[in-house]
Design a protein around this motif. Structure first.
Motif, PDB file in Angstrom:
ATOM      1  N   UNK A 123      10.503 -30.278 -49.552  1.00 40.68           N
ATOM      2  CA  UNK A 123      11.773 -30.249 -50.278  1.00 40.68           C
ATOM      3  C   UNK A 123      12.731 -29.254 -49.617  1.00 40.68           C
ATOM      4  N   UNK A 124      12.203 -28.147 -49.125  1.00 44.55           N
ATOM      5  CA  UNK A 124      13.022 -27.166 -48.416  1.00 44.55           C
ATOM      6  C   UNK A 124      13.580 -27.708 -47.109  1.00 44.55           C
ATOM      7  N   UNK A 125      12.778 -28.486 -46.390  1.00 42.25           N
ATOM      8  CA  UNK A 125      13.250 -29.116 -45.151  1.00 42.25           C
ATOM      9  C   UNK A 125      14.421 -30.040 -45.461  1.00 42.25           C
ATOM     10  N   UNK A 126      14.294 -30.814 -46.523  1.00 39.06           N
ATOM     11  CA  UNK A 126      15.390 -31.710 -46.901  1.00 39.06           C
ATOM     12  C   UNK A 126      16.613 -30.932 -47.381  1.00 39.06           C
ATOM     13  N   UNK A 127      16.397 -29.844 -48.099  1.00 34.64           N
ATOM     14  CA  UNK A 127      17.507 -29.008 -48.560  1.00 34.64           C
ATOM     15  C   UNK A 127      18.306 -28.488 -47.373  1.00 34.64           C
ATOM     16  N   UNK A 128      17.628 -28.116 -46.304  1.00 34.76           N
ATOM     17  CA  UNK A 128      18.314 -27.640 -45.096  1.00 34.76           C
ATOM     18  C   UNK A 128      19.155 -28.744 -44.456  1.00 34.76           C
ATOM     19  N   UNK A 129      18.846 -29.996 -44.787  1.00 31.38           N
ATOM     20  CA  UNK A 129      19.612 -31.124 -44.256  1.00 31.38           C
ATOM     21  C   UNK A 129      20.632 -31.648 -45.266  1.00 31.38           C
ATOM     22  N   UNK A 130      20.833 -30.878 -46.356  1.00 31.45           N
ATOM     23  CA  UNK A 130      21.856 -31.221 -47.327  1.00 31.45           C
ATOM     24  C   UNK A 130      21.412 -32.150 -48.436  1.00 31.45           C
ATOM     25  N   UNK A 131      20.107 -32.324 -48.603  1.00 33.08           N
ATOM     26  CA  UNK A 131      19.601 -33.203 -49.663  1.00 33.08           C
ATOM     27  C   UNK A 131      18.737 -32.378 -50.599  1.00 33.08           C
ATOM     28  N   UNK A 132      19.140 -32.331 -51.866  1.00 34.11           N
ATOM     29  CA  UNK A 132      18.356 -31.595 -52.851  1.00 34.11           C
ATOM     30  C   UNK A 132      17.467 -32.563 -53.622  1.00 34.11           C
ATOM     31  N   UNK A 133      16.183 -32.207 -53.681  1.00 29.16           N
ATOM     32  CA  UNK A 133      15.224 -32.972 -54.457  1.00 29.16           C
ATOM     33  C   UNK A 133      14.102 -32.019 -54.857  1.00 29.16           C
ATOM     34  N   UNK A 134      13.649 -32.130 -56.078  1.00 29.25           N
ATOM     35  CA  UNK A 134      12.554 -31.286 -56.552  1.00 29.25           C
ATOM     36  C   UNK A 134      11.254 -31.725 -55.885  1.00 29.25           C
ATOM     37  N   UNK A 135      10.396 -30.766 -55.629  1.00 27.32           N
ATOM     38  CA  UNK A 135       9.124 -31.057 -54.967  1.00 27.32           C
ATOM     39  C   UNK A 135       8.318 -32.101 -55.731  1.00 27.32           C
ATOM     40  N   UNK A 136       8.260 -31.986 -57.047  1.00 27.54           N
ATOM     41  CA  UNK A 136       7.503 -32.938 -57.853  1.00 27.54           C
ATOM     42  C   UNK A 136       8.059 -34.347 -57.764  1.00 27.54           C
ATOM     43  N   UNK A 137       9.377 -34.445 -57.723  1.00 27.43           N
ATOM     44  CA  UNK A 137      10.020 -35.754 -57.598  1.00 27.43           C
ATOM     45  C   UNK A 137       9.719 -36.350 -56.222  1.00 27.43           C
ATOM     46  N   UNK A 138       9.789 -35.532 -55.198  1.00 27.19           N
ATOM     47  CA  UNK A 138       9.489 -35.975 -53.840  1.00 27.19           C
ATOM     48  C   UNK A 138       8.051 -36.496 -53.750  1.00 27.19           C
ATOM     49  N   UNK A 139       7.145 -35.796 -54.366  1.00 21.75           N
ATOM     50  CA  UNK A 139       5.734 -36.156 -54.356  1.00 21.75           C
ATOM     51  C   UNK A 139       5.478 -37.521 -55.006  1.00 21.75           C
ATOM     52  N   UNK A 140       6.277 -37.883 -55.989  1.00 24.49           N
ATOM     53  CA  UNK A 140       6.076 -39.137 -56.724  1.00 24.49           C
ATOM     54  C   UNK A 140       6.728 -40.347 -56.068  1.00 24.49           C
ATOM     55  N   UNK A 141       7.499 -40.150 -55.009  1.00 17.24           N
ATOM     56  CA  UNK A 141       8.187 -41.269 -54.365  1.00 17.24           C
ATOM     57  C   UNK A 141       7.201 -42.204 -53.663  1.00 17.24           C
ATOM     58  N   UNK A 142       7.565 -43.487 -53.554  1.00 20.57           N
ATOM     59  CA  UNK A 142       6.736 -44.402 -52.767  1.00 20.57           C
ATOM     60  C   UNK A 142       6.668 -43.926 -51.320  1.00 20.57           C
ATOM     61  N   UNK A 143       5.527 -44.141 -50.682  1.00 23.02           N
ATOM     62  CA  UNK A 143       5.312 -43.708 -49.300  1.00 23.02           C
ATOM     63  C   UNK A 143       4.828 -44.906 -48.491  1.00 23.02           C
ATOM     64  N   UNK A 144       5.704 -45.416 -47.642  1.00 25.31           N
ATOM     65  CA  UNK A 144       5.379 -46.551 -46.781  1.00 25.31           C
ATOM     66  C   UNK A 144       4.961 -46.045 -45.409  1.00 25.31           C
ATOM     67  N   UNK A 145       4.198 -46.859 -44.710  1.00 26.58           N
ATOM     68  CA  UNK A 145       3.832 -46.566 -43.324  1.00 26.58           C
ATOM     69  C   UNK A 145       4.279 -47.747 -42.478  1.00 26.58           C
ATOM     70  N   UNK A 146       5.017 -47.450 -41.408  1.00 22.82           N
ATOM     71  CA  UNK A 146       5.488 -48.478 -40.487  1.00 22.82           C
ATOM     72  C   UNK A 146       4.886 -48.214 -39.114  1.00 22.82           C
ATOM     73  N   UNK A 147       4.354 -49.231 -38.506  1.00 22.53           N
ATOM     74  CA  UNK A 147       3.847 -49.135 -37.140  1.00 22.53           C
ATOM     75  C   UNK A 147       4.931 -49.679 -36.217  1.00 22.53           C
ATOM     76  N   UNK A 148       5.194 -48.971 -35.120  1.00 18.22           N
ATOM     77  CA  UNK A 148       6.204 -49.446 -34.189  1.00 18.22           C
ATOM     78  C   UNK A 148       5.772 -50.782 -33.594  1.00 18.22           C
ATOM     79  N   UNK A 149       6.747 -51.496 -33.091  1.00 23.19           N
ATOM     80  CA  UNK A 149       6.460 -52.783 -32.442  1.00 23.19           C
ATOM     81  C   UNK A 149       5.486 -52.587 -31.288  1.00 23.19           C
TER      82      UNK A 149
END
Length: 158
Positions: A123-149
């Protein structure tokens, strides 16, 4: 203000990884960067029993922009000759989610505390990039994995 809608880990072949066998006498790995080469570039590791992959962990915003959260993750696996033929997309997906954390607790720390610290850090890394999000909210987000072509092609051509 932009909002994070999901997390994604992009996995690619790590061309710059050093195999464990060649580490003796190798130069310092300070400044090591994951190998994000163009998808058309095809390289194969010198040892067909070794597979090195890099994982780029990103936050996807509601305007579809992607912000890098972690760019220092990856792993190397060794196994039978032509390990690529014996590796599934599912196993790579599972391992990718593991390597972006949270890590195992340090000695004297609980799993819960380590997990909390991990999400607070992200959450701190994102805050440094101008995006505020609570750690708990970040943890609950969907997490996809993409493999490059390039990685998908390597697995399918094995």
């Amino acid at each position: 203000m932009p909002a994070v809608t999901r997390l994604v880990t992009v996995v690619d072949i790590d061309d710059r990884a050093v195999s464990p066998v060649s580490l003796a006498g190798a130069p310092s790995l300070d400044g090591f960067e994951p190998g994000w080469a163009a998808a058309s570039q095809e390289t194969r590791p010198a040892d067909p029993r070794v597979m090195s992959l890099s994982a780029l962990f990103m936050a996807v915003l509601d305007d579809d922009r992607r912000l890098t959260v972690l760019d220092d993750r990856g792993w190397t696996e060794s196994g039978p000759p032509d390990i690529w033929r014996h590796t599934s997309v599912e196993s790579i997906t599972t391992q990718a989610r593991t390597v972006v954390g949270p890590d195992e607790p340090r000695e004297g720390h609980s799993e819960e505390a380590s997990e909390s610290d991990h999400w607070e850090y992200l959450a701190g890394v994102l805050d440094q990039q101008g995006v505020q999000i609570a750690a708990g909210e970040l943890q609950r987000l969907p997490h996809d994995v993409e493999l490059t072509e390039r990685l998908r092609n390597r697995l399918s051509n094995a």
